[in-house]
Enzyme design. Structure first.
Site, short mmCIF file in Angstrom:
data_model
loop_
_atom_site.label_atom_id
_atom_site.label_comp_id
_atom_site.label_asym_id
_atom_site.label_seq_id
_atom_site.Cartn_x
_atom_site.Cartn_y
_atom_site.Cartn_z
N ASP A 119 0.79 -1.18 -0.12
CA ASP A 119 0.06 0.15 -0.04
C ASP A 119 0.75 1.38 -0.11
O ASP A 119 2.14 1.29 0.27
CB ASP A 119 -0.80 0.11 1.28
CG ASP A 119 -2.10 1.10 1.09
OD1 ASP A 119 -2.19 1.67 0.13
OD2 ASP A 119 -2.97 0.86 1.90
N HIS A 176 -5.05 4.22 1.61
CA HIS A 176 -6.03 3.21 1.19
C HIS A 176 -5.77 2.88 -0.10
O HIS A 176 -7.11 2.79 -0.89
CB HIS A 176 -7.34 3.79 1.49
CG HIS A 176 -7.36 4.48 3.14
ND1 HIS A 176 -6.68 4.18 3.86
CD2 HIS A 176 -8.03 5.77 3.16
CE1 HIS A 176 -6.95 5.24 4.91
NE2 HIS A 176 -7.69 6.04 4.44
N HIS A 177 -4.89 2.41 -0.47
CA HIS A 177 -4.72 1.89 -1.83
C HIS A 177 -4.15 0.37 -1.85
O HIS A 177 -2.98 0.07 -2.60
CB HIS A 177 -3.80 2.72 -2.82
CG HIS A 177 -4.25 3.75 -2.89
ND1 HIS A 177 -3.37 5.03 -3.28
CD2 HIS A 177 -5.67 4.56 -3.14
CE1 HIS A 177 -3.95 6.30 -3.31
NE2 HIS A 177 -5.22 5.69 -3.34
N PRO A 178 -4.64 -0.68 -0.99
CA PRO A 178 -3.88 -1.99 -0.84
C PRO A 178 -4.25 -2.46 -2.00
O PRO A 178 -5.08 -2.65 -2.69
CB PRO A 178 -5.04 -2.46 0.28
CG PRO A 178 -6.01 -1.78 0.41
CD PRO A 178 -5.85 -0.37 -0.12
#
Length: 554
Positions: free
Chosen positions: A292, A468-470
């Site tokens: 992330d 919040h870009h997993p």
């Protein structure tokens, strides 16, 4: 067909799943079932763009996951918000429309993901796009279902941000989804007529109205049913089963897609045995490769009321803005707050930008119960784009209702923090420039006392967060360790595919929503056996490594 048997089952109505289901349902003879654990996307916090912080903050629309304590983040547990609602995280995110750096996809192709170079995926981006600002071209679509636009009349502070970066000799970027996304400029958002745009709203909902795409909300998947090596349906936590005549597609996201696979007996065999789950397929890659984007901000406060925020000085303006939105769906409430951005190389020797500089024309939130900043200020949050640290998702329990164990190992690799240290120094220079002098801002975090690299290091680890870009937990590839092949089929299990951010072999250099929609679009064509769209004829100024003749550029 009975009510519980469909041609296709799509698990997850997020950005990818909603787009995929809509495309599968374009022929009325095909029956599609979409399973969504959350509820309807009706709450006003979802639809008013500037309420993004409130949308994320709602327990009813957010799974509210958190990591295990992170050694590289001073032992803290880091929030991992995921959308629990129709539209998934696309109903609570920042509405940013950005595809990443073109060479990100060329990297995928190099890693064995045949057919996923930038020239090959670009037509799937433009197929979905209706762009209000840029004319139809190889880079932009004009007839797609999803609206994209610049936020009109951005806050004046955005122009100061861009002026400051220009004074530091960074380039301007006229179009972040054009030939080269490097530089600073205004950013486009997923907004239509002053409201949030999502694939759930403008792709899935019209498909539902045709009558052959059925959506079940409030329905959580317990496991995928596999018989003789083939996925034949799903079992829900309430005990119901739904059968798929052709395929089951998991679009539950980077956290929950691997969770569902492991609950179904598909994953690392030793871990499944520890959980008391029968091993259907020993796949070590399931739940691995989690990574992330980490960010760390510089916050400024000021008495100047130019920024967005609640104060007595700004009260008449804010009241006017409220009525402007209620009457015409325009004004600041119709924007997503983050109206400008920069993708910059913090080291000139790098081949592409390594940090995204997110500008916030507002003071940081000081009261979690109030989704608007009290008082005035502004911030730059540098985001490190290409981390080397890799982590895992594992089951905490064989119970589908139990949250999984998320261990991204954030900043475990020592070099991951270096771009953030360089970027924060650049951000401080920008705020010290003449462009911001008029606001007389005071640095409140980390504070002017932080100067040495060791002090920056400590500040980042103690206050940083993810954006919040997993991605990556069901990696695509052509090697034995890949979870899915380049057509998104789960290796070793017939009739089962994955279409979400979990298939990304490596993270893209920016926001992940638009790439997820592209993945959903591609998955639909794979499933339906359609030929790939022709590769884009990229102009010479494109920074993509692979040009139309598919030969590596010199």
């Amino acid at each position: 067909m009975s009510a519980e048997e469909f041609d296709y089952i799509v698990v997850g109505a997020g950005s990818a799943g909603a787009a995929l289901a809509a495309r599968l349902g374009e022929a009325e003879t095909r029956k599609v079932c979409v399973i969504e654990a959350g509820g309807a996307d009706t709450h006003p916090f979802i639809h008013v763009p500037s309420f993004v912080a409130a949308a994320i903050g709602r327990k009813a629309t957010n799974w509210r996951f958190a990591t295990v304590p992170q050694r590289g983040m001073a032992g803290r547990q880091i929030p991992v918000p995921r959308g629990k609602v129709l539209g998934g995280s696309g109903s609570i995110n920042g509405m940013v429309y950005f595809r990443g750096h073109p060479t990100d996809y060329d990297d995928w192709s190099d890693a064995g993901c045949t057919g996923w170079s930038y020239a090959e995926v670009l037509p799937y981006f433009t197929r979905t796009e209706h762009n209000e600002d840029y004319p139809e071209s190889v880079f932009h679509g004009a007839h797609g279902p999803i609206n994209v636009k610049l936020v009109p009349n951005p806050n004046q502070l955005n122009y100061s941000f861009m002026e400051a970066l220009g004074a530091l000799q960074f380039p301007a970027c006229p179009d972040f989804n054009g030939p080269n996304p490097e530089g600073y400029g205004r950013r486009q958002g997923l907004i239509r007529d002053g409201q949030r745009e999502s694939t759930a709203k403008n792709m899935l909902r019209p498909a539902m109205e045709r009558g052959n795409v059925h959506v079940q909300t409030g329905a959580q998947v317990a496991r995928v049913l596999v018989e003789e090596g083939r996925a034949i349906g799903i079992e829900l936590t309430d005990g119901r089963t739904i059968r798929a005549r052709h395929e089951v597609i998991l679009s539950a996201g980077t956290v929950q897609t691997p969770q569902i696979l492991m609950l179904s007996g598909i994953g690392p065999g030793s871990h499944l045995q520890e959980m008391g789950i029968d091993v259907v397929a020993d796949r070590r890659g399931v739940g691995s490769n989690y990574h992330d984007h980490v960010a760390s901000p510089i916050h400024m406060e000021t008495r100047d009321p130019t920024s967005y925020g609640l104060s007595l000085k700004a009260l008449p303006r804010d009241i006017a803005h409220l009525f402007q939105y209620l009457l015409a769906r325009t004004g600041p409430l119709a924007g997503n707050v983050f109206e400008s951005v920069a993708f910059l190389r913090t080291d000139p020797s790098l081949s592409r930008p390594d940090v995204q500089f997110v500008f916030q024309p507002a003071r940081r939130l000081t009261n979690p119960r109030i989704p608007f900043p009290l008082g005035h200020g502004y911030a730059i949050s540098p985001v490190a784009l290409y981390p080397k640290s890799r982590g895992t998702v594992r089951l905490a329990s064989p119970d589908a209702d139990a949250a999984p164990l998320i261990d991204p190992k954030l900043l475990d690799e020592p070099e991951d923090i270096l771009p953030l240290i360089r970027a924060l120094k650049i951000a401080r220079e920008a705020f010290a420039s003449e462009a911001f002098a008029r606001y007389r801002g005071t640095e409140v975090a980390p504070g002017p006392g932080v100067q040495a690299d060791a002090e920056w290091d400590r500040y980042i680890r103690e206050t940083g967060y993810t954006v919040h870009h997993p991605v990556g937990t069901c990696r695509m590839g052509s090697d034995k360790g890949a979870v899915v092949d380049p057509q998104l089929r789960v290796n070793g299990i017939a009739g089962l595919r994955i279409a979400d951010a979990s298939v990304m072999p490596s993270i893209i250099g920016g926001n992940t929503n638009a790439p997820c929609v592209m993945i959903g679009e591609r998955a639909a064509d794979f499933i339906l056996g359609k030929p790939a769209l022709p590769a884009a004829e990229l102009p010479a100024e494109s920074v993509a490594r692979y040009k139309p003749n598919k030969q590596k550029a010199a």
